[in-house]
Scaffold this motif. Structure first.
Motif, PDB file in Angstrom:
ATOM      1  N   UNK A   8     -10.116  43.981  24.199  1.00 55.68           N
ATOM      2  CA  UNK A   8      -9.859  45.345  24.667  1.00 55.68           C
ATOM      3  C   UNK A   8      -8.569  45.906  24.078  1.00 55.68           C
ATOM      4  N   UNK A   9      -7.507  45.107  24.127  1.00 53.99           N
ATOM      5  CA  UNK A   9      -6.231  45.551  23.575  1.00 53.99           C
ATOM      6  C   UNK A   9      -6.319  45.698  22.069  1.00 53.99           C
ATOM      7  N   UNK A  10      -6.950  44.731  21.409  1.00 52.96           N
ATOM      8  CA  UNK A  10      -7.054  44.813  19.955  1.00 52.96           C
ATOM      9  C   UNK A  10      -7.907  46.005  19.519  1.00 52.96           C
ATOM     10  N   UNK A  11      -8.924  46.317  20.309  1.00 53.87           N
ATOM     11  CA  UNK A  11      -9.753  47.479  19.978  1.00 53.87           C
ATOM     12  C   UNK A  11      -8.909  48.755  19.984  1.00 53.87           C
ATOM     13  N   UNK A  12      -8.069  48.899  21.006  1.00 54.22           N
ATOM     14  CA  UNK A  12      -7.182  50.068  21.077  1.00 54.22           C
ATOM     15  C   UNK A  12      -6.166  50.073  19.944  1.00 54.22           C
ATOM     16  N   UNK A  13      -5.631  48.878  19.638  1.00 55.15           N
ATOM     17  CA  UNK A  13      -4.619  48.771  18.582  1.00 55.15           C
ATOM     18  C   UNK A  13      -5.196  49.135  17.215  1.00 55.15           C
ATOM     19  N   UNK A  14      -6.351  48.569  16.902  1.00 59.28           N
ATOM     20  CA  UNK A  14      -6.980  48.860  15.608  1.00 59.28           C
ATOM     21  C   UNK A  14      -7.394  50.325  15.514  1.00 59.28           C
ATOM     22  N   UNK A  15      -7.918  50.867  16.616  1.00 58.68           N
ATOM     23  CA  UNK A  15      -8.339  52.272  16.597  1.00 58.68           C
ATOM     24  C   UNK A  15      -7.139  53.191  16.398  1.00 58.68           C
ATOM     25  N   UNK A  16      -6.018  52.841  17.022  1.00 60.77           N
ATOM     26  CA  UNK A  16      -4.799  53.641  16.831  1.00 60.77           C
ATOM     27  C   UNK A  16      -4.375  53.637  15.372  1.00 60.77           C
ATOM     28  N   UNK A  17      -4.390  52.445  14.744  1.00 67.13           N
ATOM     29  CA  UNK A  17      -3.951  52.351  13.363  1.00 67.13           C
ATOM     30  C   UNK A  17      -4.916  53.076  12.420  1.00 67.13           C
ATOM     31  N   UNK A  18      -6.201  53.006  12.714  1.00 65.25           N
ATOM     32  CA  UNK A  18      -7.186  53.737  11.910  1.00 65.25           C
ATOM     33  C   UNK A  18      -6.908  55.236  11.992  1.00 65.25           C
ATOM     34  N   UNK A  19      -6.702  55.734  13.210  1.00 69.47           N
ATOM     35  CA  UNK A  19      -6.421  57.159  13.404  1.00 69.47           C
ATOM     36  C   UNK A  19      -5.158  57.570  12.672  1.00 69.47           C
ATOM     37  N   UNK A  20      -4.121  56.739  12.771  1.00 70.06           N
ATOM     38  CA  UNK A  20      -2.852  57.038  12.092  1.00 70.06           C
ATOM     39  C   UNK A  20      -3.047  57.083  10.578  1.00 70.06           C
ATOM     40  N   UNK A  21      -3.788  56.120  10.039  1.00 68.93           N
ATOM     41  CA  UNK A  21      -4.039  56.086   8.594  1.00 68.93           C
ATOM     42  C   UNK A  21      -4.831  57.315   8.135  1.00 68.93           C
ATOM     43  N   UNK A  22      -5.794  57.725   8.937  1.00 68.08           N
ATOM     44  CA  UNK A  22      -6.606  58.888   8.582  1.00 68.08           C
ATOM     45  C   UNK A  22      -5.776  60.173   8.593  1.00 68.08           C
ATOM     46  N   UNK A  23      -4.854  60.274   9.540  1.00 66.71           N
ATOM     47  CA  UNK A  23      -3.986  61.453   9.602  1.00 66.71           C
ATOM     48  C   UNK A  23      -3.070  61.513   8.379  1.00 66.71           C
ATOM     49  N   UNK A  24      -2.528  60.365   7.997  1.00 61.17           N
ATOM     50  CA  UNK A  24      -1.672  60.322   6.812  1.00 61.17           C
ATOM     51  C   UNK A  24      -2.500  60.610   5.568  1.00 61.17           C
ATOM     52  N   UNK A  25      -3.710  60.042   5.524  1.00 69.35           N
ATOM     53  CA  UNK A  25      -4.612  60.249   4.369  1.00 69.35           C
ATOM     54  C   UNK A  25      -4.925  61.730   4.197  1.00 69.35           C
ATOM     55  N   UNK A  26      -5.113  62.425   5.293  1.00 69.28           N
ATOM     56  CA  UNK A  26      -5.458  63.849   5.240  1.00 69.28           C
ATOM     57  C   UNK A  26      -4.303  64.703   4.735  1.00 69.28           C
TER      58      UNK A  26
END
Length: 236
Positions: free
Chosen positions: A168-186
């Motif tokens: 559960x915690x890792x799911x939130x952690x990975x999803x946060x990092x994915x979102x952060x990477x996508x925002x920077x990518x954009x």
């Protein structure tokens, strides 16, 4: 400053220019230059076989393209040591800020504000993994991990540590990092119809942006695959 080299002189270390050797360009490999105290000379071994008349290359070190561009004036597209610096921190408005900082402090990360995202797999460092886990913890998880003297499992994604952390915690952690990477990518403006760079400097800037986008794309792809494999709460 990029042309200063550490050498031994009169039993003490100093910096100096090294003619000829200093003219060698960079390619991937390993550092093969050192100072031989017994013979009182600097020695550089060839990275590979070079043919007569062929340019000789040396390895400048494990540097990101941003560092190579800043300090050496070029970008190396096939840089296996390339990385992207992510600025991360705990918001002053976070009600659990002090608890999160206390946990980071136990891991020696309280004063760290930049983390590396790598071109290689896994793209995140253990320190980045620990930060995003602590950053995305709920109150119950913060209390649990704060009771440990040294929460070492937070700084690893190996199976035993991942089990201790929980999906559960890792799911939130990975999803946060994915979102952060996508925002920077954009935020990168990569116009395919952009006019060709008219100077070497602008060409390097364009190439650096392309390399950083590749790191972000690779990280997003890797993290999404990891996320898919994480068990759900209902799974045994």
């Amino acid at each position: 400053m990029t042309r200063q080299n550490n050498i031994q002189l009169a039993d003490s270390a100093t910096t100096a220019f090294i003619p000829l050797w200093d003219m060698c360009n960079h390619e991937h490999g390993k550092i093969t230059t050192d100072f031989n105290k017994e013979k009182n000379r600097g020695e550089c071994y060839a990275l590979r076989d070079f043919k007569a008349g062929e340019q000789i290359f040396i390895f400048y070190g494990s540097r990101s393209n941003a560092d190579l561009f800043l300090h050496n004036g070029f970008v190396y597209p096939n840089n296996q040591h390339d990385s992207l610096s992510l600025a991360l921190g705990i918001s002053s408005g976070d009600p659990a800020r002090e608890v999160r900082l206390s946990l980071l402090s136990k891991l020696g990360l309280a004063g760290v504000t930049h983390f590396s995202l790598y071109k290689s797999e896994p793209p995140m460092s253990p320190e980045l993994m620990a930060f995003i886990r602590i950053f995305t913890m709920n109150q119950e998880e913060l209390t649990k991990w704060s009771n440990q003297s040294i929460p070492g499992d937070l700084v690893s994604w190996e199976s035993p540590s991942a089990e201790a952390v929980g999906p559960d915690l890792d799911r939130r952690a990975y999803q946060y990092l994915i979102t952060r990477c996508k925002l920077i990518r954009a935020s990168y403006k990569m116009d395919p119809e952009e006019s060709p760079p008219d100077t070497v400097h602008r060409k390097n800037i364009k190439q650096l942006k392309e390399c950083e986008v590749q790191i972000l794309d690779g990280a997003i792809k890797y993290l999404e695959k990891v996320l898919e494999k994480l068990p759900t709460t209902n799974e045994v």
